[in-house]
Scaffold this active site. Structure first.
Site, PDB file in Angstrom:
ATOM      1  N   LYS A 197       0.857  -1.191   0.000  1.00 24.55           N
ATOM      2  CA  LYS A 197       0.000   0.000   0.000  1.00 24.55           C
ATOM      3  C   LYS A 197       0.890   1.237   0.000  1.00 24.55           C
ATOM      4  O   LYS A 197       1.561   1.531   0.986  1.00 24.55           O
ATOM      5  CB  LYS A 197      -0.922   0.000   1.221  1.00 24.55           C
ATOM      6  CG  LYS A 197      -1.918   1.149   1.232  1.00 24.55           C
ATOM      7  CD  LYS A 197      -2.745   1.185   2.517  1.00 24.55           C
ATOM      8  CE  LYS A 197      -3.757   0.092   2.553  1.00 24.55           C
ATOM      9  NZ  LYS A 197      -4.691   0.236   3.705  1.00 24.55           N
ATOM     10  N   ASP A 297     -13.114   4.044  10.098  1.00 25.82           N
ATOM     11  CA  ASP A 297     -13.094   4.108   8.635  1.00 25.82           C
ATOM     12  C   ASP A 297     -13.531   2.776   8.029  1.00 25.82           C
ATOM     13  O   ASP A 297     -12.935   2.284   7.065  1.00 25.82           O
ATOM     14  CB  ASP A 297     -11.696   4.485   8.144  1.00 25.82           C
ATOM     15  CG  ASP A 297     -11.694   4.949   6.691  1.00 25.82           C
ATOM     16  OD1 ASP A 297     -12.786   5.246   6.158  1.00 25.82           O
ATOM     17  OD2 ASP A 297     -10.615   5.001   6.078  1.00 25.82           O
TER      18      ASP A 297
END
Length: 526
Positions: A197, A297
């Site tokens: 990522k 989130d």
């Protein structure tokens, strides 16, 4: 004027508790960066605004935004605002004394400094010592991805980050002792497929603080439905996290593609929901030492699927750690998350609770049910809040089944002579009901994740039991068809045999008659 104890005007008397009131106003002046008396508003004082905001959960609306960004400890702000509010009590007898105020303010300061020091300490040791065994060199990552070639890309989240899947030389996370004596970043040659990522440089929503939070979180929690941290890289201007592979990609990608959604049967979708729910229940109430983590989130972008379709949640950069035995399980903290997933009460009041995650998870449940992303244009036409608002209205009018994924209704058995079967009715209704409850407007009306897990288990049980019964009916129907065919064949053969026997009997009789005519002796003469 705005700092004066209102009791003085009523009684004319002054006590040391009058100073306490004035000090409370000063505390709010500092917090809000406003004067005690609000100009251009008749009879509007900061004390009145602060009390109203504290009591109704809207205090964040008047705290200066610049100050909010500097507050690293939600607990520090909670203690500070609570003591300031108690100073403004209308009843002098219930206002705190100076010893209490000093003790609480010292505690608030301690928490803030501790957080700042830990953060600074972490940033130093992150690169050098504390997590040295997790450090991966940028050169190795570039080599694995051919300098971040699009060929290796598997997903991209707007301007936030890009995800790659590649084969990387990684160390054995379960055997870190094997790293002794090696230089940081040099790991034994083991070939692992991982997810890389890469966060966008200069991203205002994700910086070193968020990276610190994510590494601390992932390195301290182990759960089968939470991604495993393999390593990280902070080099040049790059910020990169490396986690275990999710070979079937991310849930969000399936919501964009009808062909991909066909892989997700109702049973698979239920199991994915169960996996995420179990992870959230662990974070909310099953941590060691009674710690609690609010993810902040939860969304389909942050749900990966491994080779066995097991779901794993990711994206912990905005998560909040709460210490054990906290007086209030809510924290007041600046707004983070994706607008269409954010808890409406958190959005209005900045009050964050575990139930804020529950709301976001409710949106994910609806995405899985309907097969579309929450912000799909088809929903945004009806409401700027997307699927969440549309689904709530549909549930209330009894039309939620009209917007479920048509693919689910197309599920069929392997035998084409059996009627089409999609989600079991009881399973579907149980699922829809708990999803609706997760989307309650206020936090107190929402279920805990423990309750959500139980209801999803019930929905899965209904589905599995119905499939067992359906399989039994299919087998029985299949056997019945075969039995019917066998009986018909037997009757046909039997009929043929009977015909053959009848014909043989007639032939035999005729042969006997001929035999009688030729072979019998003549009668004697008289």
């Amino acid at each position: 004027m705005g700092c004066m104890d209102p009791t003085i005007e009523k009684t004319g008397g002054v006590t040391h508790k009058s100073d306490i009131y004035s000090f409370g106003v000063v505390l709010f002046e500092i917090l809000c960066e406003r004067k005690a008396l609000i100009q251009n508003e008749v009879d509007r004082s900061l004390a009145q605004m602060a009390k109203y905001g504290y009591e109704n959960g809207t205090l964040y609306d008047i705290i200066h935004p610049h100050l909010l960004n500097q507050i690293l400890s939600p607990q520090s702000l909670l203690i500070y605002s609570k003591v300031a509010y108690s100073c403004l009590n209308d009843d002098r007898a219930h206002r705190p004394d100076t010893h209490y105020i000093v003790a609480k303010l010292e505690k608030a300061l301690e928490l803030q400094l501790r957080h700042e020091n830990i953060y600074l300490y972490f940033l130093f040791y992150l690169k050098e010592r504390k997590f040295g065994h997790l450090k991966i060199r940028l050169g190795d990552i570039k080599l694995a991805t051919n300098n971040f070639s699009k060929t290796y890309g598997i997903a991209s989240v707007a301007s936030e980050c890009t995800l790659y899947r590649a084969e990387l030389h990684c160390f054995d996370k379960k055997n870190p002792s094997s790293e002794k004596g090696k230089n940081i970043g040099e790991h034994p040659k083991a070939h692992n497929i991982v997810v890389i990522k890469r966060y966008t440089s200069g991203n205002k929503w994700y910086g070193e603080k968020e990276l610190y939070t994510e590494i601390e979180m992932l390195s301290s929690v182990e759960h089968p439905n939470i991604v495993t941290l393999i390593g990280f890289c902070i080099e040049d201007s790059e910020m990169i996290l490396v986690t275990d592979n999710v070979s079937n990609g991310y849930l969000r990608n399936y919501l964009r593609n009808d062909n991909d959604m066909r892989f997700l049967t109702w049973e698979k979708r239920l199991k994915i929901c169960m996996d995420v729910a179990n992870a959230l229940e662990h974070l909310h109430s099953e941590m060691e030492d009674q710690k609690m983590i609010i993810h902040r989130d939860i969304c389909s972008y942050n749900i990966g699927l491994d080779q066995n379709w097991r779901a794993k949640i990711d994206g912990f950069g905005n998560c909040v750690f709460l210490p054990p035995n906290q007086e209030d399980e809510a924290v007041y903290i600046n707004l983070r998350g994706r607008p269409v997933y954010i808890d409406p009460e958190y959005e209005k009041t900045y009050k964050l609770k575990r139930e804020s995650d529950v709301y976001s998870f409710g949106i994910v449940l609806l995405e899985i049910l309907c097969g579309r992303a929450v912000n799909d244009p088809i929903y945004l036409k009806e409401s700027h809040k997307g699927l969440g608002r549309v689904a709530r209205q549909s549930f209330c009018t009894g039309t939620l089944e009209d917007i479920i994924d048509p693919i689910l209704k197309e599920e069929t058995s392997e035998y084409n002579f059996v009627l089409k079967r999609g989600p079991n009715k009881e399973s579907l209704h149980t699922f829809m009901k708990i999803a609706y409850q997760c989307l309650a407007e206020t936090q107190d009306q929402r279920p805990t994740m423990k309750v959500v897990v139980k209801e999803l288990e019930k929905a899965l049980s209904f589905q599995l039991n119905s499939e067992v019964k359906s399989d039994y009916v299919e087998e029985k129907s299949h056997a019945s068809v075969i039995e019917t065919q066998v009986v018909e064949l037997f009757n046909e053969v039997n009929s043929m045999n009977m015909t053959d026997k009848s014909e043989n009997f007639e032939i035999h009789n005729k042969e006997n008659m001929l035999h009688d005519q030729t072979d019998d002796p003549a009668e004697p003469d008289c």
